[in-house]
Design a protein around this motif. Structure first.
Motif, PDB file in Angstrom:
ATOM      1  N   GLY A   5      28.552  84.368  42.146  1.00  0.00           N
ATOM      2  CA  GLY A   5      29.773  84.927  41.590  1.00  0.00           C
ATOM      3  C   GLY A   5      29.649  86.396  41.238  1.00  0.00           C
ATOM      4  O   GLY A   5      30.609  86.999  40.773  1.00  0.00           O
ATOM      5  N   ASP A  14      23.969  85.878  40.553  1.00  0.00           N
ATOM      6  CA  ASP A  14      24.405  84.613  41.139  1.00  0.00           C
ATOM      7  C   ASP A  14      25.484  84.858  42.190  1.00  0.00           C
ATOM      8  O   ASP A  14      25.880  85.998  42.445  1.00  0.00           O
ATOM      9  CB  ASP A  14      24.878  83.623  40.067  1.00  0.00           C
ATOM     10  CG  ASP A  14      26.092  84.108  39.284  1.00  0.00           C
ATOM     11  OD1 ASP A  14      26.795  85.032  39.764  1.00  0.00           O
ATOM     12  OD2 ASP A  14      26.354  83.572  38.192  1.00  0.00           O
ATOM     13  N   GLY A  28      28.512  73.392  44.823  1.00  0.00           N
ATOM     14  CA  GLY A  28      29.014  73.882  43.554  1.00  0.00           C
ATOM     15  C   GLY A  28      30.532  73.859  43.507  1.00  0.00           C
ATOM     16  O   GLY A  28      31.211  73.495  44.465  1.00  0.00           O
ATOM     17  N   ASN A  59      27.680  87.577  38.896  1.00  0.00           N
ATOM     18  CA  ASN A  59      27.223  87.728  37.522  1.00  0.00           C
ATOM     19  C   ASN A  59      25.746  88.093  37.519  1.00  0.00           C
ATOM     20  O   ASN A  59      24.949  87.519  38.281  1.00  0.00           O
ATOM     21  CB  ASN A  59      27.433  86.432  36.742  1.00  0.00           C
ATOM     22  CG  ASN A  59      28.872  85.963  36.790  1.00  0.00           C
ATOM     23  OD1 ASN A  59      29.767  86.666  36.334  1.00  0.00           O
ATOM     24  ND2 ASN A  59      29.101  84.792  37.348  1.00  0.00           N
ATOM     25  N   ASP A  73      32.930  74.859  46.354  1.00  0.00           N
ATOM     26  CA  ASP A  73      32.751  76.253  46.758  1.00  0.00           C
ATOM     27  C   ASP A  73      32.497  76.318  48.258  1.00  0.00           C
ATOM     28  O   ASP A  73      31.400  76.615  48.723  1.00  0.00           O
ATOM     29  CB  ASP A  73      31.580  76.869  45.982  1.00  0.00           C
ATOM     30  CG  ASP A  73      31.443  78.368  46.224  1.00  0.00           C
ATOM     31  OD1 ASP A  73      32.365  78.955  46.818  1.00  0.00           O
ATOM     32  OD2 ASP A  73      30.403  78.930  45.826  1.00  0.00           O
ATOM     33  N   ASP A 122      33.248  81.523  38.773  1.00  0.00           N
ATOM     34  CA  ASP A 122      31.907  81.483  38.171  1.00  0.00           C
ATOM     35  C   ASP A 122      31.821  82.587  37.129  1.00  0.00           C
ATOM     36  O   ASP A 122      31.743  83.772  37.464  1.00  0.00           O
ATOM     37  CB  ASP A 122      30.848  81.676  39.258  1.00  0.00           C
ATOM     38  CG  ASP A 122      29.430  81.542  38.714  1.00  0.00           C
ATOM     39  OD1 ASP A 122      29.274  81.337  37.492  1.00  0.00           O
ATOM     40  OD2 ASP A 122      28.484  81.654  39.503  1.00  0.00           O
ATOM     41  N   THR A 123      31.843  82.216  35.867  1.00  0.00           N
ATOM     42  CA  THR A 123      31.802  83.202  34.785  1.00  0.00           C
ATOM     43  C   THR A 123      30.507  83.141  33.990  1.00  0.00           C
ATOM     44  O   THR A 123      30.317  83.931  33.067  1.00  0.00           O
ATOM     45  CB  THR A 123      32.983  82.980  33.825  1.00  0.00           C
ATOM     46  OG1 THR A 123      32.908  81.651  33.269  1.00  0.00           O
ATOM     47  CG2 THR A 123      34.313  83.143  34.551  1.00  0.00           C
ATOM     48  N   ASP A 127      20.460  79.110  37.028  1.00  0.00           N
ATOM     49  CA  ASP A 127      21.895  79.375  37.030  1.00  0.00           C
ATOM     50  C   ASP A 127      22.626  78.051  37.095  1.00  0.00           C
ATOM     51  O   ASP A 127      22.096  77.065  37.623  1.00  0.00           O
ATOM     52  CB  ASP A 127      22.284  80.259  38.221  1.00  0.00           C
ATOM     53  CG  ASP A 127      23.730  80.718  38.146  1.00  0.00           C
ATOM     54  OD1 ASP A 127      24.055  81.496  37.227  1.00  0.00           O
ATOM     55  OD2 ASP A 127      24.540  80.297  38.984  1.00  0.00           O
ATOM     56  N   ASP A 128      23.834  78.009  36.545  1.00  0.00           N
ATOM     57  CA  ASP A 128      24.586  76.763  36.566  1.00  0.00           C
ATOM     58  C   ASP A 128      25.052  76.408  37.970  1.00  0.00           C
ATOM     59  O   ASP A 128      25.426  75.269  38.243  1.00  0.00           O
ATOM     60  CB  ASP A 128      25.779  76.830  35.615  1.00  0.00           C
ATOM     61  CG  ASP A 128      26.794  77.893  36.019  1.00  0.00           C
ATOM     62  OD1 ASP A 128      26.372  78.953  36.537  1.00  0.00           O
ATOM     63  OD2 ASP A 128      28.001  77.675  35.805  1.00  0.00           O
ATOM     64  N   ARG A 129      25.003  77.404  38.908  1.00  0.00           N
ATOM     65  CA  ARG A 129      25.373  77.145  40.299  1.00  0.00           C
ATOM     66  C   ARG A 129      24.250  77.570  41.238  1.00  0.00           C
ATOM     67  O   ARG A 129      23.335  76.814  41.499  1.00  0.00           O
ATOM     68  CB  ARG A 129      26.689  77.850  40.629  1.00  0.00           C
ATOM     69  CG  ARG A 129      27.869  77.320  39.794  1.00  0.00           C
ATOM     70  CD  ARG A 129      29.188  77.844  40.298  1.00  0.00           C
ATOM     71  NE  ARG A 129      30.274  77.414  39.412  1.00  0.00           N
ATOM     72  CZ  ARG A 129      31.543  77.722  39.585  1.00  0.00           C
ATOM     73  NH1 ARG A 129      31.893  78.488  40.618  1.00  0.00           N
ATOM     74  NH2 ARG A 129      32.464  77.307  38.753  1.00  0.00           N
TER      75      ARG A 129
END
Length: 457
Positions: free
Chosen positions: A326, A324, A245, A328, A110, A250-251, A279-281
């Motif tokens: 993205g 995040d 990342g 989201n 990213d 990013d979903t 968060d995953d990122r």
């Protein structure tokens, strides 16, 4: 890391012989020599800039000054005096090909590669121009970057592209290596990886998602201790992925849990709001709203808040939303009540609660409850840790005129404002102390000074 570019023979991929090289290639420049062999420290995601600015110094060169690394002010630890890096002498076609190559090299991450200087925010500036003498570096040095065992914010790296102004792959390789040095990546003894010194292997290098030994012309221990591999090996791909990342869409939204207060809690005015956000990122921001009105937004953990002190009687909705990078978003809510709900501890229905100022709160038998030892505000359910000359306890706010603290506690303070403090029943006088909030001079207890610790957001 400095690199020169003389080779004598083609070698096998991955592991090579040091006999094939005519000369050493120098060393990178530590920002602090004491950091050598330190543990690699992954950056706080909120502190990471995802922008790499490729600067060819056209048309008039790049003016630099010595000092702490800051791309936004053209300041770098590399030059020893005010310097001018001469403009890139290669063709426009070469420059465009270099830009595309760097984009391809970082395509999995990213990271945004730009060729126009950002007008705001932080960024890494990769100078791709000039010669080593422009910044007082030795002959034969192809690239150099500041280096530490961690991420250097706003760093400036150097690729002296005028030495090889028409070699797209060599310039691209060097740009990729020097930028990554400023994020804490050492040299890797793998001729497929941009972090290598080795001229063999593919001409278009790519970051290898495999742990490998560090080194230039020979394998050696890494200069930093990396997570999972120590000083024995480094996974360049994994370190960069941890820093920036993935570039994939990013979903996955963040996860938000309000750990205090919980649903139905009876609260006091100015109650703390404690959360766990993951968060995953990267978490971009977390916002606290009360009854739909925004109270505060934080961009850095811990994501804890404090409600207003002028809270009205009745039910209130606590709302925490995390967003995040993205875009989201996830929102978590709880409903709480402020108002007179108890007159005695026996009226509190939750185990371990006591009655303070008409509200049921966590008592001495609860973790972080009233009167339990503490070292910081975060140790207390109330968000308030107070101390005297020898003890620190979690406290609750109280009205000195109401005498509404539970048994074993006295409301000590100045005027109408005070805190419930463990007491043997003696009375007390009080005073205030500047920046620390309420400070209480307890009479009958040997003149103990009690100071409420400063809150931290």
């Amino acid at each position: 890391m400095h690199r020169n570019f003389a080779v004598m023979a083609a070698l096998t991929v991955g592991m090579v012989s040091s006999a094939a090289f005519a000369a050493p290639r120098g060393s990178y420049k530590w920002t602090d020599d004491s950091l050598q062999n330190a543990v690699y420290v992954a950056p706080n995601p909120a502190a990471v800039s995802h922008v790499i600015y490729l600067n060819n110094c056209k048309p008039n060169g790049c003016q630099l000054k010595p000092g702490q690394n800051n791309a936004t002010t053209n300041t770098s630890t590399i030059p020893q005096s005010n310097s001018v890096v001469q403009p890139f002498t290669g063709s426009d076609a070469t420059w465009n090909a270099v830009v595309q190559c760097v984009k391809q090299t970082y395509a999995d991450f990213d990271v945004q590669i730009v060729t126009e200087r950002p007008t705001s925010g932080n960024y890494h500036m990769a100078i791709v121009a000039g010669t080593p003498g422009n910044v007082q570096q030795g002959n034969g040095v192809l690239g150099v970057s500041p280096f530490s065992c961690g991420y250097i914010s706003n760093a400036i790296s150097f690729t002296f592209a005028n030495l090889i102004s028409n070699d797209v792959d060599e310039i691209c390789w060097t740009v990729s290596q020097e930028t990554a040095h400023s994020w804490g990546l050492d040299h890797k003894y793998d001729n497929r990886d941009p972090m290598t010194y080795l001229e063999t292997g593919p001409t278009r290098k790519s970051f290898q998602n495999a742990a490998g030994v560090c080194g230039e012309y020979n394998a050696r221990q890494c200069s930093c201790s990396y997570q999972g591999t120590g000083t024995a090996k480094m996974n360049s791909y994994a370190v960069i992925m941890q820093t920036f990342g993935s570039s994939a869409p990013d979903t996955v939204p963040p996860s938000v849990t309000i750990t205090f207060p919980t649903e139905g809690t009876q609260v006091n005015a100015g109650f703390p709001v404690k959360t766990t956000v993951t968060d995953d990122r990267t978490v971009e921001k977390v916002t606290f709203k009360l009854d739909g009105a925004e109270i505060k937004t934080l961009t850095d953990a811990p994501f804890n808040f404090q409600a207003p002190t002028n809270l009205g009687q009745g039910k209130h909705k606590v709302e925490v939303t995390a967003v995040d990078r993205g875009g989201n978003a996830t929102t978590s809510t709880v409903n709480v009540t402020f108002g007179t709900v108890c007159t005695d501890d026996s009226e509190c229905t939750t185990d371990g609660e006591v009655c303070v100022e008409g509200h049921c709160v966590a008592g001495p038998s609860s973790e972080g409850g009233l009167g339990t030892p503490c070292e910081a505000n975060s140790d207390c359910v109330s968000g308030q840790c107070a101390e005297d000359s020898s003890n620190s306890y979690c406290v609750e706010s109280c009205d000195t005129a109401a005498s509404a603290c539970p048994s074993g506690f006295a409301c000590l303070g100045d005027g109408a404002s005070g805190v419930c403090w463990p007491s043997n029943g003696d009375g007390g006088g009080c005073s205030t102390s500047g920046n620390h909030g309420a400070s209480l001079l307890v009479l009958g207890l040997g003149a103990i000074l009690i100071t409420r610790k400063r809150r931290r957001a």
